[in-house]
Write a protein that holds these residues in place. Structure first.
Motif, PDB file in Angstrom:
ATOM      1  N   GLU A  74     -13.018  41.392  88.891  1.00 42.28           N
ATOM      2  CA  GLU A  74     -11.744  42.038  88.581  1.00 42.28           C
ATOM      3  C   GLU A  74     -11.603  42.288  87.080  1.00 42.28           C
ATOM      4  O   GLU A  74     -10.834  43.144  86.647  1.00 42.28           O
ATOM      5  CB  GLU A  74     -10.587  41.171  89.086  1.00 42.28           C
ATOM      6  N   ALA A  75     -12.348  41.521  86.277  1.00 35.89           N
ATOM      7  CA  ALA A  75     -12.258  41.661  84.816  1.00 35.89           C
ATOM      8  C   ALA A  75     -13.142  42.775  84.277  1.00 35.89           C
ATOM      9  O   ALA A  75     -13.002  43.182  83.123  1.00 35.89           O
ATOM     10  CB  ALA A  75     -12.652  40.344  84.148  1.00 35.89           C
ATOM     11  N   LYS A  76     -14.041  43.291  85.101  1.00 33.78           N
ATOM     12  CA  LYS A  76     -15.112  44.161  84.599  1.00 33.78           C
ATOM     13  C   LYS A  76     -14.599  45.406  83.873  1.00 33.78           C
ATOM     14  O   LYS A  76     -15.088  45.758  82.795  1.00 33.78           O
ATOM     15  CB  LYS A  76     -16.019  44.564  85.761  1.00 33.78           C
ATOM     16  N   GLU A  77     -13.630  46.111  84.447  1.00 34.24           N
ATOM     17  CA  GLU A  77     -13.180  47.345  83.807  1.00 34.24           C
ATOM     18  C   GLU A  77     -12.391  47.066  82.529  1.00 34.24           C
ATOM     19  O   GLU A  77     -12.486  47.825  81.563  1.00 34.24           O
ATOM     20  CB  GLU A  77     -12.354  48.176  84.782  1.00 34.24           C
ATOM     21  N   ALA A  78     -11.627  45.981  82.503  1.00 35.76           N
ATOM     22  CA  ALA A  78     -10.928  45.618  81.264  1.00 35.76           C
ATOM     23  C   ALA A  78     -11.934  45.269  80.175  1.00 35.76           C
ATOM     24  O   ALA A  78     -11.756  45.639  79.002  1.00 35.76           O
ATOM     25  CB  ALA A  78      -9.972  44.450  81.518  1.00 35.76           C
ATOM     26  N   VAL A  79     -12.997  44.568  80.542  1.00 36.49           N
ATOM     27  CA  VAL A  79     -14.062  44.267  79.586  1.00 36.49           C
ATOM     28  C   VAL A  79     -14.701  45.555  79.086  1.00 36.49           C
ATOM     29  O   VAL A  79     -15.004  45.705  77.895  1.00 36.49           O
ATOM     30  CB  VAL A  79     -15.129  43.350  80.225  1.00 36.49           C
ATOM     31  N   ALA A  80     -14.880  46.522  79.989  1.00 33.64           N
ATOM     32  CA  ALA A  80     -15.480  47.799  79.600  1.00 33.64           C
ATOM     33  C   ALA A  80     -14.653  48.505  78.535  1.00 33.64           C
ATOM     34  O   ALA A  80     -15.201  49.078  77.580  1.00 33.64           O
ATOM     35  CB  ALA A  80     -15.642  48.693  80.824  1.00 33.64           C
ATOM     36  N   PHE A  81     -13.335  48.462  78.668  1.00 32.95           N
ATOM     37  CA  PHE A  81     -12.510  49.137  77.670  1.00 32.95           C
ATOM     38  C   PHE A  81     -12.444  48.344  76.369  1.00 32.95           C
ATOM     39  O   PHE A  81     -12.314  48.930  75.290  1.00 32.95           O
ATOM     40  CB  PHE A  81     -11.132  49.482  78.245  1.00 32.95           C
ATOM     41  N   ALA A  82     -12.584  47.028  76.446  1.00 34.80           N
ATOM     42  CA  ALA A  82     -12.736  46.254  75.209  1.00 34.80           C
ATOM     43  C   ALA A  82     -13.988  46.725  74.465  1.00 34.80           C
ATOM     44  O   ALA A  82     -13.965  46.904  73.232  1.00 34.80           O
ATOM     45  CB  ALA A  82     -12.827  44.762  75.524  1.00 34.80           C
ATOM     46  N   LEU A  83     -15.072  46.954  75.190  1.00 34.62           N
ATOM     47  CA  LEU A  83     -16.294  47.461  74.560  1.00 34.62           C
ATOM     48  C   LEU A  83     -16.073  48.848  73.967  1.00 34.62           C
ATOM     49  O   LEU A  83     -16.530  49.134  72.854  1.00 34.62           O
ATOM     50  CB  LEU A  83     -17.436  47.512  75.583  1.00 34.62           C
ATOM     51  N   LEU A  84     -15.370  49.726  74.694  1.00 38.99           N
ATOM     52  CA  LEU A  84     -15.102  51.060  74.154  1.00 38.99           C
ATOM     53  C   LEU A  84     -14.263  50.981  72.873  1.00 38.99           C
ATOM     54  O   LEU A  84     -14.437  51.787  71.959  1.00 38.99           O
ATOM     55  CB  LEU A  84     -14.396  51.924  75.200  1.00 38.99           C
ATOM     56  N   GLY A  85     -13.365  49.993  72.811  1.00 41.71           N
ATOM     57  CA  GLY A  85     -12.621  49.774  71.568  1.00 41.71           C
ATOM     58  C   GLY A  85     -13.542  49.349  70.440  1.00 41.71           C
ATOM     59  O   GLY A  85     -13.416  49.824  69.294  1.00 41.71           O
ATOM     60  N   TYR A  86     -14.478  48.466  70.738  1.00 44.32           N
ATOM     61  CA  TYR A  86     -15.470  48.017  69.755  1.00 44.32           C
ATOM     62  C   TYR A  86     -16.311  49.190  69.258  1.00 44.32           C
ATOM     63  O   TYR A  86     -16.561  49.336  68.047  1.00 44.32           O
ATOM     64  CB  TYR A  86     -16.345  46.953  70.404  1.00 44.32           C
ATOM     65  N   LEU A  87     -16.733  50.057  70.167  1.00 42.45           N
ATOM     66  CA  LEU A  87     -17.536  51.217  69.771  1.00 42.45           C
ATOM     67  C   LEU A  87     -16.719  52.183  68.922  1.00 42.45           C
ATOM     68  O   LEU A  87     -17.246  52.787  67.978  1.00 42.45           O
ATOM     69  CB  LEU A  87     -18.083  51.920  71.013  1.00 42.45           C
ATOM     70  N   HIS A  88     -15.435  52.343  69.236  1.00 40.91           N
ATOM     71  CA  HIS A  88     -14.565  53.197  68.418  1.00 40.91           C
ATOM     72  C   HIS A  88     -14.498  52.673  66.984  1.00 40.91           C
ATOM     73  O   HIS A  88     -14.655  53.429  66.023  1.00 40.91           O
ATOM     74  CB  HIS A  88     -13.168  53.250  69.027  1.00 40.91           C
ATOM     75  N   VAL A  89     -14.251  51.376  66.854  1.00 41.68           N
ATOM     76  CA  VAL A  89     -14.162  50.773  65.519  1.00 41.68           C
ATOM     77  C   VAL A  89     -15.497  50.893  64.795  1.00 41.68           C
ATOM     78  O   VAL A  89     -15.549  51.081  63.568  1.00 41.68           O
ATOM     79  CB  VAL A  89     -13.716  49.294  65.630  1.00 41.68           C
ATOM     80  N   SER A  90     -16.604  50.824  65.551  1.00 36.16           N
ATOM     81  CA  SER A  90     -17.937  50.960  64.965  1.00 36.16           C
ATOM     82  C   SER A  90     -18.277  52.407  64.619  1.00 36.16           C
ATOM     83  O   SER A  90     -19.299  52.659  63.973  1.00 36.16           O
ATOM     84  CB  SER A  90     -19.001  50.449  65.949  1.00 36.16           C
ATOM     85  N   GLY A  91     -17.454  53.360  65.084  1.00 34.51           N
ATOM     86  CA  GLY A  91     -17.734  54.770  64.842  1.00 34.51           C
ATOM     87  C   GLY A  91     -18.843  55.316  65.716  1.00 34.51           C
ATOM     88  O   GLY A  91     -19.522  56.283  65.349  1.00 34.51           O
ATOM     89  N   ARG A  92     -19.020  54.716  66.910  1.00 27.96           N
ATOM     90  CA  ARG A  92     -20.100  55.131  67.797  1.00 27.96           C
ATOM     91  C   ARG A  92     -19.556  55.720  69.100  1.00 27.96           C
ATOM     92  O   ARG A  92     -18.464  55.372  69.533  1.00 27.96           O
ATOM     93  CB  ARG A  92     -21.013  53.941  68.106  1.00 27.96           C
ATOM     94  N   PRO A  93     -20.335  56.589  69.741  1.00 29.30           N
ATOM     95  CA  PRO A  93     -19.878  57.230  70.981  1.00 29.30           C
ATOM     96  C   PRO A  93     -19.621  56.217  72.088  1.00 29.30           C
ATOM     97  O   PRO A  93     -20.296  55.189  72.184  1.00 29.30           O
ATOM     98  CB  PRO A  93     -21.044  58.155  71.352  1.00 29.30           C
ATOM     99  N   GLY A  94     -18.662  56.572  72.945  1.00 28.17           N
ATOM    100  CA  GLY A  94     -18.344  55.724  74.094  1.00 28.17           C
ATOM    101  C   GLY A  94     -18.643  56.385  75.418  1.00 28.17           C
ATOM    102  O   GLY A  94     -18.608  55.733  76.459  1.00 28.17           O
TER     103      GLY A  94
END
Length: 375
Positions: free
Chosen positions: A335-355
């Protein structure tokens, strides 16, 4: 990207309208490999009134109602973020950013997409930077805008040696083809069709006192109509070549009413629910069998549909001899998987990398996803 490392809060509200999933995730990397640690997860269910408001907005609402609902969902998301932060020993200042998917209200692949949940409200209530509106940049770049989870599937859940499939069953089903070591250039993904949204609509129509078929108990005592399943599998969506995405606009109430109407008058309600389950399982199998040519060794299933034992069993039969496993048994609470996925997309945004994964969405190229609202 040392300056991006830290704790991120991922927020997800899916097409099943169950509630908000919130995950606190520590993200960092060494040698180009991203490591993650799930610190806490909370699922905040919607009240009956909240769910009814969302359902009404997806069918018909005024400009005033959309305006008010966007701010209200922002409040709900902020509350969920605060709840998951409080479940850890963290303070708001320890969180690098909140990554919020929001609630999809309408989605037209390659043309437009709308998620509500005002990021400014979340930032004001939490005092944390918020990254939101992830889907629109991919759509603007000619993509489907979905699925976006494949980046996490590749970066966080790949096998070191084997190809695998990660199948999420939320309101809509989507599958990701993940190569060994998560090489994103070889990742493909697409929406397989209905997830639990179709089953839930059928259950609520035939059993008004229920919201869903818990554990698949109703479907297990019914007998699916093979004729109805075969007829509905001829729907053009299932034979469309990926990249492709869909939503409850297509596989929601109207499609469920059509499935119910196709049964003979003497069909038991349990049989009709069993048909909805069989169609969902067979549509997933059809997508895999038609469009996955890679030498996959297993399919790992997550999302609310993974809690429906009748659906998982039907998938196992339809996909045999491919092994079907639960995400919970391999990693952690699915149940946590998609929320974790968007946490990663936030990390990639801050890193300046494509999501986005262009093999999943069909966009013209990789894009940094999301819009930043500073604390």
């Amino acid at each position: 990207m040392r300056d991006a490392e830290g704790v991120y809060i991922g927020l997800m509200s899916g097409t099943s309208l169950d509630g908000i999933s919130a995950a606190a995730v520590r993200l960092g990397e060494t040698g180009g490999t991203i490591a993650h640690e799930l610190l806490a997860f909370r699922s905040v269910p919607y009240t009956v009134a909240q769910r009814e408001r969302l359902q009404a907005a997806m069918s018909e609402a005024s400009a005033r109602e959309y305006c008010e609902l966007g701010f209200e969902i922002g409040e709900w998301l902020a509350t969920a973020a605060t709840e998951v932060i409080n479940a850890t020993e963290l303070k708001p200042g320890d969180v690098r950013a909140i990554a919020s998917h929001g609630q999809t209200i309408w989605h037209v692949p390659r043309r437009s997409t709308l998620q509500l949940g005002e990021s400014a409200v979340i930032a004001e209530r939490t005092g944390i930077d918020v990254i939101a509106d992830f889907r629109v940049r991919d759509v603007a770049a000619g993509g489907e805008g979905a699925p976006l989870v494949p980046m996490a599937d590749a970066m966080l859940y790949s096998s070191s040696k084997e190809w695998r499939l990660l199948q999420n069953i939320g309101g809509i089903g989507n599958v990701t083809v993940v190569p060994p070591e998560g090489r994103t250039s070889h990742v493909r993904a697409f929406d397989t069709g209905p997830g639990v949204v179709l089953i839930d609509h059928v259950v609520r129509s035939l059993f008004p006192q229920l919201r869903f078929d818990e554990g698949g108990a109703i479907a297990r005592v019914g007998r699916a109509s093979e004729a109805v399943v075969e007829s509905l599998l001829r729907d053009p969506y299932f034979s469309r070549t990926p990249p492709k995405s869909t939503g409850r606009e297509y596989f929601g109430a109207d499609f469920a009413d059509r499935l119910i109407a196709m049964h003979a008058g003497d069909a038991a309600p349990e049989d009709i629910v069993a048909t909805a389950v069989a169609l969902t399982a067979r549509s997933i199998a059809a997508g895999v069998q038609q469009f996955v040519t890679e030498p996959v060794s297993e399919l790992i299933v997550s999302g609310g549909g993974a809690r429906n034992a009748a659906l998982v069993e039907a998938m196992g039969r339809a996909l045999a001899p491919l092994r079907v496993r639960l995400f919970d048994d391999v990693f952690y609470d699915g149940e946590a998987k998609e929320a974790v996925a968007f946490a990663l997309l936030g990390y990639l945004h801050v890193s300046g990398r494509p999501g986005n994964v262009t093999g999943a969405t069909g966009a013209r190229g990789p894009r940094v996803l999301g819009k930043l609202t500073p604390a």
